[in-house]
Design a protein around this motif. Structure first.
Motif, PDB file in Angstrom:
ATOM      1  N   VAL A 343     -26.438  -2.816  21.585  1.00 43.36           N
ATOM      2  CA  VAL A 343     -26.729  -1.598  20.820  1.00 43.36           C
ATOM      3  C   VAL A 343     -26.599  -1.903  19.331  1.00 43.36           C
ATOM      4  O   VAL A 343     -25.657  -2.566  18.890  1.00 43.36           O
ATOM      5  N   LEU A 344     -27.551  -1.397  18.557  1.00 41.87           N
ATOM      6  CA  LEU A 344     -27.483  -1.432  17.099  1.00 41.87           C
ATOM      7  C   LEU A 344     -27.622  -0.008  16.593  1.00 41.87           C
ATOM      8  O   LEU A 344     -28.545   0.710  16.990  1.00 41.87           O
ATOM      9  N   LEU A 345     -26.710   0.410  15.719  1.00 44.47           N
ATOM     10  CA  LEU A 345     -26.797   1.715  15.073  1.00 44.47           C
ATOM     11  C   LEU A 345     -27.367   1.540  13.667  1.00 44.47           C
ATOM     12  O   LEU A 345     -26.967   0.626  12.940  1.00 44.47           O
ATOM     13  N   ILE A 346     -28.303   2.429  13.293  1.00 47.55           N
ATOM     14  CA  ILE A 346     -28.851   2.439  11.937  1.00 47.55           C
ATOM     15  C   ILE A 346     -28.664   3.837  11.361  1.00 47.55           C
ATOM     16  O   ILE A 346     -29.010   4.828  12.008  1.00 47.55           O
ATOM     17  N   SER A 347     -28.099   3.912  10.156  1.00 48.82           N
ATOM     18  CA  SER A 347     -27.890   5.198   9.487  1.00 48.82           C
ATOM     19  C   SER A 347     -28.243   5.053   8.009  1.00 48.82           C
ATOM     20  O   SER A 347     -28.583   3.965   7.538  1.00 48.82           O
ATOM     21  N   ALA A 348     -28.157   6.153   7.282  1.00 45.10           N
ATOM     22  CA  ALA A 348     -28.484   6.147   5.847  1.00 45.10           C
ATOM     23  C   ALA A 348     -27.529   7.113   5.147  1.00 45.10           C
ATOM     24  O   ALA A 348     -26.315   7.037   5.317  1.00 45.10           O
ATOM     25  N   HIS A 349     -28.039   8.023   4.307  1.00 44.59           N
ATOM     26  CA  HIS A 349     -27.318   9.167   3.753  1.00 44.59           C
ATOM     27  C   HIS A 349     -26.402   8.851   2.571  1.00 44.59           C
ATOM     28  O   HIS A 349     -26.310   9.626   1.622  1.00 44.59           O
ATOM     29  N   THR A 350     -25.696   7.735   2.575  1.00 46.29           N
ATOM     30  CA  THR A 350     -24.641   7.494   1.586  1.00 46.29           C
ATOM     31  C   THR A 350     -25.185   7.054   0.225  1.00 46.29           C
ATOM     32  O   THR A 350     -24.452   7.097  -0.760  1.00 46.29           O
ATOM     33  N   HIS A 351     -26.431   6.583   0.167  1.00 46.80           N
ATOM     34  CA  HIS A 351     -26.973   5.978  -1.055  1.00 46.80           C
ATOM     35  C   HIS A 351     -26.073   4.836  -1.521  1.00 46.80           C
ATOM     36  O   HIS A 351     -25.899   4.609  -2.719  1.00 46.80           O
ATOM     37  N   ASN A 352     -25.529   4.163  -0.555  1.00 45.26           N
ATOM     38  CA  ASN A 352     -24.840   2.880  -0.690  1.00 45.26           C
ATOM     39  C   ASN A 352     -25.373   2.009   0.438  1.00 45.26           C
ATOM     40  O   ASN A 352     -26.219   2.434   1.217  1.00 45.26           O
ATOM     41  N   GLN A 353     -24.880   0.794   0.531  1.00 43.07           N
ATOM     42  CA  GLN A 353     -25.241  -0.066   1.650  1.00 43.07           C
ATOM     43  C   GLN A 353     -24.004  -0.773   2.168  1.00 43.07           C
ATOM     44  O   GLN A 353     -23.202  -1.286   1.378  1.00 43.07           O
ATOM     45  N   ARG A 354     -23.867  -0.792   3.502  1.00 41.87           N
ATOM     46  CA  ARG A 354     -22.738  -1.499   4.077  1.00 41.87           C
ATOM     47  C   ARG A 354     -22.967  -1.703   5.568  1.00 41.87           C
ATOM     48  O   ARG A 354     -23.807  -1.054   6.190  1.00 41.87           O
ATOM     49  N   HIS A 355     -22.200  -2.627   6.107  1.00 43.93           N
ATOM     50  CA  HIS A 355     -22.133  -2.837   7.550  1.00 43.93           C
ATOM     51  C   HIS A 355     -20.786  -2.312   8.031  1.00 43.93           C
ATOM     52  O   HIS A 355     -19.763  -2.486   7.359  1.00 43.93           O
ATOM     53  N   TYR A 356     -20.808  -1.689   9.177  1.00 37.89           N
ATOM     54  CA  TYR A 356     -19.569  -1.162   9.756  1.00 37.89           C
ATOM     55  C   TYR A 356     -19.489  -1.641  11.194  1.00 37.89           C
ATOM     56  O   TYR A 356     -20.465  -1.543  11.942  1.00 37.89           O
ATOM     57  N   ARG A 357     -18.339  -2.158  11.574  1.00 36.30           N
ATOM     58  CA  ARG A 357     -18.122  -2.650  12.930  1.00 36.30           C
ATOM     59  C   ARG A 357     -17.154  -1.705  13.631  1.00 36.30           C
ATOM     60  O   ARG A 357     -15.952  -1.685  13.360  1.00 36.30           O
ATOM     61  N   HIS A 358     -17.691  -0.881  14.531  1.00 38.74           N
ATOM     62  CA  HIS A 358     -16.865   0.108  15.224  1.00 38.74           C
ATOM     63  C   HIS A 358     -15.981  -0.557  16.266  1.00 38.74           C
ATOM     64  O   HIS A 358     -16.397  -1.470  16.983  1.00 38.74           O
ATOM     65  N   GLY A 359     -14.753  -0.058  16.346  1.00 46.96           N
ATOM     66  CA  GLY A 359     -13.794  -0.497  17.346  1.00 46.96           C
ATOM     67  C   GLY A 359     -13.037   0.697  17.891  1.00 46.96           C
ATOM     68  O   GLY A 359     -13.469   1.843  17.764  1.00 46.96           O
ATOM     69  N   ALA A 360     -11.884   0.436  18.465  1.00 45.77           N
ATOM     70  CA  ALA A 360     -11.105   1.501  19.105  1.00 45.77           C
ATOM     71  C   ALA A 360     -10.718   2.594  18.132  1.00 45.77           C
ATOM     72  O   ALA A 360     -10.600   3.764  18.516  1.00 45.77           O
ATOM     73  N   ASP A 361     -10.527   2.237  16.847  1.00 46.72           N
ATOM     74  CA  ASP A 361     -10.107   3.244  15.875  1.00 46.72           C
ATOM     75  C   ASP A 361     -11.158   4.320  15.659  1.00 46.72           C
ATOM     76  O   ASP A 361     -10.836   5.445  15.254  1.00 46.72           O
ATOM     77  N   SER A 362     -12.437   4.018  15.929  1.00 48.41           N
ATOM     78  CA  SER A 362     -13.489   5.025  15.791  1.00 48.41           C
ATOM     79  C   SER A 362     -14.035   5.472  17.147  1.00 48.41           C
ATOM     80  O   SER A 362     -15.056   6.146  17.208  1.00 48.41           O
ATOM     81  N   GLY A 363     -13.352   5.082  18.214  1.00 52.92           N
ATOM     82  CA  GLY A 363     -13.719   5.569  19.534  1.00 52.92           C
ATOM     83  C   GLY A 363     -14.615   4.649  20.340  1.00 52.92           C
ATOM     84  O   GLY A 363     -15.080   5.028  21.420  1.00 52.92           O
ATOM     85  N   TRP A 364     -14.861   3.438  19.855  1.00 53.43           N
ATOM     86  CA  TRP A 364     -15.694   2.487  20.592  1.00 53.43           C
ATOM     87  C   TRP A 364     -14.794   1.550  21.392  1.00 53.43           C
ATOM     88  O   TRP A 364     -13.880   0.939  20.842  1.00 53.43           O
ATOM     89  N   HIS A 365     -15.081   1.431  22.685  1.00 57.76           N
ATOM     90  CA  HIS A 365     -14.246   0.602  23.554  1.00 57.76           C
ATOM     91  C   HIS A 365     -15.081  -0.424  24.312  1.00 57.76           C
ATOM     92  O   HIS A 365     -14.730  -0.821  25.420  1.00 57.76           O
ATOM     93  N   GLY A 366     -16.173  -0.854  23.728  1.00 52.18           N
ATOM     94  CA  GLY A 366     -16.979  -1.891  24.333  1.00 52.18           C
ATOM     95  C   GLY A 366     -16.338  -3.254  24.202  1.00 52.18           C
ATOM     96  O   GLY A 366     -15.324  -3.430  23.510  1.00 52.18           O
ATOM     97  N   ALA A 367     -16.939  -4.236  24.872  1.00 55.93           N
ATOM     98  CA  ALA A 367     -16.380  -5.584  24.852  1.00 55.93           C
ATOM     99  C   ALA A 367     -16.438  -6.213  23.474  1.00 55.93           C
ATOM    100  O   ALA A 367     -15.572  -7.013  23.106  1.00 55.93           O
ATOM    101  N   GLN A 368     -17.450  -5.857  22.674  1.00 50.78           N
ATOM    102  CA  GLN A 368     -17.610  -6.381  21.325  1.00 50.78           C
ATOM    103  C   GLN A 368     -17.688  -5.218  20.347  1.00 50.78           C
ATOM    104  O   GLN A 368     -18.075  -4.103  20.713  1.00 50.78           O
ATOM    105  N   PRO A 369     -17.305  -5.420  19.079  1.00 46.63           N
ATOM    106  CA  PRO A 369     -17.479  -4.347  18.081  1.00 46.63           C
ATOM    107  C   PRO A 369     -18.924  -3.869  18.049  1.00 46.63           C
ATOM    108  O   PRO A 369     -19.862  -4.644  18.271  1.00 46.63           O
ATOM    109  N   LEU A 370     -19.115  -2.596  17.780  1.00 46.26           N
ATOM    110  CA  LEU A 370     -20.440  -1.988  17.719  1.00 46.26           C
ATOM    111  C   LEU A 370     -20.905  -1.988  16.266  1.00 46.26           C
ATOM    112  O   LEU A 370     -20.271  -1.391  15.397  1.00 46.26           O
ATOM    113  N   HIS A 371     -22.039  -2.636  16.016  1.00 46.66           N
ATOM    114  CA  HIS A 371     -22.537  -2.817  14.656  1.00 46.66           C
ATOM    115  C   HIS A 371     -23.329  -1.595  14.206  1.00 46.66           C
ATOM    116  O   HIS A 371     -24.275  -1.169  14.869  1.00 46.66           O
ATOM    117  N   GLU A 372     -22.966  -1.047  13.057  1.00 44.22           N
ATOM    118  CA  GLU A 372     -23.746  -0.013  12.397  1.00 44.22           C
ATOM    119  C   GLU A 372     -24.178  -0.524  11.032  1.00 44.22           C
ATOM    120  O   GLU A 372     -23.357  -0.977  10.236  1.00 44.22           O
TER     121      GLU A 372
END
Length: 553
Positions: A343-372
């Motif tokens: 899974v790849l998440l794509i978002s916008a809105h902030t008028h900045n640019q960054r990569h975010y790796r979701h983990g347990a702290d944001s509610g993701w419990h997959g085997a690997q961090p979830l890339h946004e």
């Protein structure tokens, strides 16, 4: 009929349900559908039926010789069904609604008069509430709501999908539409090899009357283009969240839908929850029917197929401790996605640019961090800043990222690569450097060169060297980009406006590195080389110079 039954992915399963005898009769060609409170003139109906067919002669209507297509998924934004052997589908009538076909990988959709894909029909027999920008007009519901698909060239077995990703075009005036055309679109015309495009929300900045001009410009790129709804695409005179995208939907179709290519499946989500009368007037989140759509659609996909989820509001909270996306909704979404391994998440809105790796702290419990990937805006900082020789504003974003767009390449096996393209710049322009022009020879080495690595992450390796010497590591710093700070100071010091709008106040950048500049070298000019190792593009380089000068006490 239960909503769970309606979300079954294949019509064969739908027709086999014992409780669904009326639907079975309709799917078999019964002349009289069940009665309900949904009407179109004299006709009342509880289901919407139609045929998905191959429009072989591309005339936009189903001819007798044109065959139905089996197994094509169709949805009303809540239920997901698949066409039977004759191409027929049956959906519950939950009017008003937008019915759409989920484009299969081996077919293409027709192109509408605005140059954009046409894969939906509105079921609004009584029209929508009256809105400033029109909403959706009333229209008769045909007895058979048919969708024609076109044959698509079969790609080579190892062919990759290259696509353009635009975050926040967001013009507020026709002047800004002109910037969008000259800065973003015109340099690409006839020079790109993209097969698909995606605008990740805020297609305009509140003035929805600009949609036709924007579509006319975007269509010049000549590829199917998908649109995400943003918070500046809302009907702010709507009384409810459910009605807040009616004018958007009238132009672009469903606000939540799926699209399939050989290399990946795409899901577009409206994740802006409008809250009229509240402050803030919106928050990130999802509606119940969107979860039902996701459950039904995801059940049709192999768990290891590449899945791209595109939404305007970031799924992470850009300001720690401030819930800009409802945590409960994020956790429900991540639970649905957990078994999908690519899974790849794509978002916008902030008028900045960054990569975010979701983990347990944001509610993701997959085997690997979830890339946004939170993509930078094509309008940058809302088309602000000093204009260049071509009359286009500088519009650098508050984290120091120049405006531009992204390239997303998905290989046949689902692996992907991302690259950010600075508007009207060379492809290699991936690092912004700032250094003092002159330092005193022998001064304490307290001054540095700063590298803004536009696609950088916390673990990106960034190094520098002086005059071709030994490479040394640069230190990641969480502070504003000094180049943009200099613009802020110049704006403050100016006696008159330097542009229509000032550059934004520099904010902390998540992709900035610093290296101390030596002052114990010979008087004269010295070259600073910087290199960053991008996980997809490999080694990226940039260079700048500074001078050492003797000074009298």
């Amino acid at each position: 009929m239960s909503k769970r039954a309606l979300c079954l992915p294949f019509l064969a399963l739908l027709l086999s349900a014992a409780a669904d005898a009326p639907v079975r009769a309709q799917a078999a060609g019964a002349a009289s559908p069940p009665q309900s409170d949904v009407s179109s003139g004299e006709r009342k109906f509880a289901t919407v039926t139609g045929i998905v067919y191959l429009d072989a002669n591309r005339n936009g209507r189903r001819d007798r010789t044109e065959r139905g297509l089996a197994g094509v998924k169709v949805s009303n934004g809540r239920a997901v069904v698949a066409s039977d052997a004759q191409g027929r589908y049956v959906l519950p009538a939950e009017a008003p609604m937008t019915v759409f076909v989920i484009k299969p990988p081996e077919y293409a959709t027709p192109t509408g008069a605005n140059g954009l894909p046409r894969f939906w029909e509105q079921v609004f027999p009584d029209g929508s509430p009256a809105l400033k920008y029109g909403g959706i007009p009333a229209g008769p519901v045909p007895a058979s709501l048919d969708f024609g698909l076109l044959p698509a060239p079969r790609p080579a077995r190892d062919a990759a999908l290259k696509m353009l990703v635009f975050g926040d075009p967001q013009p507020k005036t026709r002047t800004d539409v002109g910037y969008y055309e000259r800065d973003i679109v015109a340099p690409l015309i006839g020079r790109h090899d993209a097969k698909l495009g995606l605008s990740v929300g805020d297609i305009v900045s509140d003035d929805l009357s600009l949609y036709p001009e924007m579509n006319q410009v975007t269509a010049k790129l000549g590829v199917p283009w998908l649109h995400v709804a943003g918070n500046h695409d809302l009907d702010f005179d709507a009384g409810t969240d459910e009605d807040s995208l009616l004018s958007f939907r009238n132009v672009y179709g469903p606000d939540t839908y799926a699209w399939e290519e050989p290399q990946a499946s795409f899901v577009v989500l409206d994740d802006v929850v409008y809250r009229p009368g509240e402050k803030p007037a919106y928050v990130g989140g999802l509606r119940e029917e969107q979860f039902e759509f996701l459950r039904g659609y995801l059940a049709t996909l192999p768990k290891d197929r590449r899945l791209v989820i595109a939404a305007h509001m970031p799924f992470f909270d850009p300001v720690p401790g401030v819930e800009s996306f409802r945590r409960a909704d994020r956790e429900r979404l991540f639970t649905l996605l957990r078994e999908h391994t690519r899974v790849l998440l794509i978002s916008a809105h902030t008028h900045n640019q960054r990569h975010y790796r979701h983990g347990a702290d944001s509610g993701w419990h997959g085997a690997q961090p979830l890339h946004e990937y939170n993509v930078g805006a094509t309008c940058g900082a809302f088309w602000s800043g000093v204009k260049d020789a071509q009359g286009i504003p500088d519009t650098t974003m508050s984290d120091g990222t120049p405006n531009g767009y992204a390239w997303l390449t998905i290989q046949a096996d689902g692996d992907y690569a991302l690259r950010y393209q600075v508007a009207r710049a060379e492809a290699a322009a991936s690092i912004g450097l700032h250094a003092p022009k002159v330092l005193r020879q022998g001064a304490y080495p307290a001054y540095g060169v700063y590298a803004n690595v536009f696609m950088g992450e916390a673990d990106t390796r960034v190094e520098y060297r002086i005059d071709g010497g030994e490479w040394k590591p640069m230190r990641r710093v969480l502070q504003p980009d000094p180049r943009l700070l200099a613009e802020n100071i110049a704006d403050d010091a100016a006696d008159t406006l330097r542009g229509y709008d000032r550059s934004p106040e520099a904010d902390v950048s998540t992709h900035l590195w610093r290296g101390a500049l030596p002052t114990d070298l010979a008087v004269g000019e010295h070259r600073v080389d910087v290199r960053a190792f991008d996980r997809w593009q490999g080694e990226q380089t940039a260079s700048v110079t500074y001078r050492l000068q003797q000074a009298a006490e």
